[in-house]
Write a protein that holds these residues in place. Sequence first.
Motif, mmCIF file in Angstrom:
data_model
loop_
_atom_site.group_PDB
_atom_site.id
_atom_site.type_symbol
_atom_site.label_atom_id
_atom_site.label_comp_id
_atom_site.label_asym_id
_atom_site.label_seq_id
_atom_site.Cartn_x
_atom_site.Cartn_y
_atom_site.Cartn_z
ATOM 1 N N LEU A 1 0.822 -1.196 0.000
ATOM 2 C CA LEU A 1 0.000 0.000 0.000
ATOM 3 C C LEU A 1 0.866 1.260 0.000
ATOM 4 N N PRO A 2 0.415 2.329 -0.632
ATOM 5 C CA PRO A 2 1.165 3.590 -0.626
ATOM 6 C C PRO A 2 0.894 4.371 0.664
ATOM 7 N N ILE A 3 1.537 3.961 1.743
ATOM 8 C CA ILE A 3 1.283 4.568 3.046
ATOM 9 C C ILE A 3 2.567 5.152 3.633
ATOM 10 N N VAL A 4 2.375 6.108 4.534
ATOM 11 C CA VAL A 4 3.526 6.743 5.203
ATOM 12 C C VAL A 4 3.357 6.591 6.708
ATOM 13 N N ASP A 5 2.957 7.638 7.375
ATOM 14 C CA ASP A 5 2.902 7.637 8.838
ATOM 15 C C ASP A 5 1.631 6.988 9.369
ATOM 16 N N GLN A 6 1.775 6.261 10.466
ATOM 17 C CA GLN A 6 0.611 5.722 11.161
ATOM 18 C C GLN A 6 0.094 6.789 12.113
ATOM 19 N N VAL A 7 -1.140 7.201 11.919
ATOM 20 C CA VAL A 7 -1.722 8.241 12.770
ATOM 21 C C VAL A 7 -2.666 7.661 13.822
ATOM 22 N N TYR A 8 -3.218 6.505 13.529
ATOM 23 C CA TYR A 8 -3.999 5.724 14.483
ATOM 24 C C TYR A 8 -3.613 4.262 14.263
ATOM 25 N N GLU A 9 -3.909 3.418 15.220
ATOM 26 C CA GLU A 9 -3.645 2.005 15.041
ATOM 27 C C GLU A 9 -4.438 1.492 13.837
ATOM 28 N N GLY A 10 -3.712 1.002 12.842
ATOM 29 C CA GLY A 10 -4.349 0.463 11.651
ATOM 30 C C GLY A 10 -4.685 1.488 10.584
ATOM 31 N N PHE A 11 -4.304 2.748 10.784
ATOM 32 C CA PHE A 11 -4.606 3.797 9.812
ATOM 33 C C PHE A 11 -3.355 4.630 9.536
ATOM 34 N N HIS A 12 -3.070 4.810 8.254
ATOM 35 C CA HIS A 12 -1.879 5.553 7.829
ATOM 36 C C HIS A 12 -2.252 6.691 6.881
ATOM 37 N N THR A 13 -1.361 7.697 6.827
ATOM 38 C CA THR A 13 -1.498 8.720 5.806
ATOM 39 C C THR A 13 -1.075 8.144 4.465
ATOM 40 N N ILE A 14 -1.424 8.835 3.400
ATOM 41 C CA ILE A 14 -1.222 8.316 2.043
ATOM 42 C C ILE A 14 0.052 8.889 1.438
ATOM 43 N N ASP A 15 0.836 8.021 0.786
ATOM 44 C CA ASP A 15 2.064 8.436 0.121
ATOM 45 C C ASP A 15 1.743 8.846 -1.315
ATOM 46 N N TYR A 16 1.334 10.105 -1.461
ATOM 47 C CA TYR A 16 0.973 10.603 -2.787
ATOM 48 C C TYR A 16 2.196 10.683 -3.700
ATOM 49 N N LYS A 17 3.347 10.979 -3.113
ATOM 50 C CA LYS A 17 4.568 11.079 -3.903
ATOM 51 C C LYS A 17 4.898 9.745 -4.566
ATOM 52 N N ALA A 18 4.743 8.659 -3.807
ATOM 53 C CA ALA A 18 5.012 7.336 -4.367
ATOM 54 C C ALA A 18 4.083 7.019 -5.530
ATOM 55 N N MET A 19 2.845 7.532 -5.467
ATOM 56 C CA MET A 19 1.879 7.301 -6.537
ATOM 57 C C MET A 19 1.992 8.323 -7.666
ATOM 58 N N SER A 20 2.883 9.314 -7.466
ATOM 59 C CA SER A 20 3.104 10.370 -8.469
ATOM 60 C C SER A 20 1.830 11.159 -8.764
ATOM 61 N N ILE A 21 1.092 11.488 -7.696
ATOM 62 C CA ILE A 21 -0.115 12.291 -7.849
ATOM 63 C C ILE A 21 -0.116 13.379 -6.774
ATOM 64 N N LYS A 22 -0.918 14.393 -7.006
ATOM 65 C CA LYS A 22 -1.081 15.448 -6.020
ATOM 66 C C LYS A 22 -2.158 15.038 -5.009
ATOM 67 N N ALA A 23 -1.971 15.452 -3.785
ATOM 68 C CA ALA A 23 -2.978 15.167 -2.764
ATOM 69 C C ALA A 23 -4.257 15.928 -3.093
ATOM 70 N N PRO A 24 -5.391 15.239 -3.154
ATOM 71 C CA PRO A 24 -6.650 15.934 -3.442
ATOM 72 C C PRO A 24 -7.025 16.871 -2.301
ATOM 73 N N GLN A 25 -7.474 18.062 -2.647
ATOM 74 C CA GLN A 25 -7.870 19.044 -1.642
ATOM 75 C C GLN A 25 -9.382 18.942 -1.414
ATOM 76 N N LEU A 26 -9.760 17.997 -0.582
ATOM 77 C CA LEU A 26 -11.172 17.810 -0.267
ATOM 78 C C LEU A 26 -11.518 18.560 1.009
ATOM 79 N N HIS A 27 -12.762 18.984 1.097
ATOM 80 C CA HIS A 27 -13.197 19.781 2.239
ATOM 81 C C HIS A 27 -14.293 19.062 3.005
ATOM 82 N N SER A 28 -14.223 19.168 4.308
ATOM 83 C CA SER A 28 -15.227 18.551 5.159
ATOM 84 C C SER A 28 -16.603 19.145 4.904
ATOM 85 N N ILE A 29 -17.604 18.294 4.770
ATOM 86 C CA ILE A 29 -18.970 18.743 4.578
ATOM 87 C C ILE A 29 -19.500 19.409 5.842
#
Length: 243
Positions: free
Chosen positions: A144-172
């Motif tokens: 999986l394209p993951i970086v840091d673990q922020v919670y047990e079982g949940f990691h941030t996404i390695d966008y650089k490894a996927m060669s994409i920009k992080a989507p700028q989504l906004h909370s509803i």
Amino acid sequence: MKISVHANKFKLLTSAALIALLLSGCLYPQTDSSSTSTVSKESMRNVQAAIEQYMNEKGILPIHNSDSTVDRYEKFRVNFDVLKKERYIDMLPSSSFEGGGNFYFLVLNEDTAPIVKAQSIYLIQRIIDLQRQVDAFKAENGKLPIVDQVYEGFHTIDYKAMSIKAPQLHSIYSGGIAELLIGESGKVYINYASDIYQMMKQHPDYELAEEHDLRELLVMYSDYVPVHSPKYKLVNDEPIPYE
């Protein structure tokens, strides 16, 4: 139990306006005048009244069938075809998908006290697109394209490894930038911990049992359901995601 709040445990997300894309086309010729980037209170009231009247007269809810595996906050869509055909509504909410807008209208608490909520199609589409990219990366690289673990079982996404920009989504809910995570299952999620925490602060007297899914707060105190979210539990007065 009553929820207690510790103000320093979470940072507030940056305030920003909710960005929504409108779906092109209109499935029906008549729509009301409510915005298609948000859901108006009037639209929510009108659809709520329509499903209640339909239920009282027909003994069933005007909803589309759904698979039992679907998350409860994504499950029962309002069947506007039936409501319009049988004249329970005259005009479709312009914010609804059926009216050419950017939201599905859902029914929750279908077995007890049915209530109408809205679901962002824009957020659904963006997460589905990102999920495809994550799945493709895993298929090609065996991980999986993951970086840091922020919670047990949940990691941030390695966008650089996927060669994409992080989507700028906004909370509803807050309008702030939404954090995206990958669970151990490989599923992409929007992290609603900060939104839940803010609801906890705003409603400190709301009694919520520890075994309850904390997403209940988001649904109870807003017109929207959380999209592509993990469940949340209360651990040391903090909302913690789990699969």
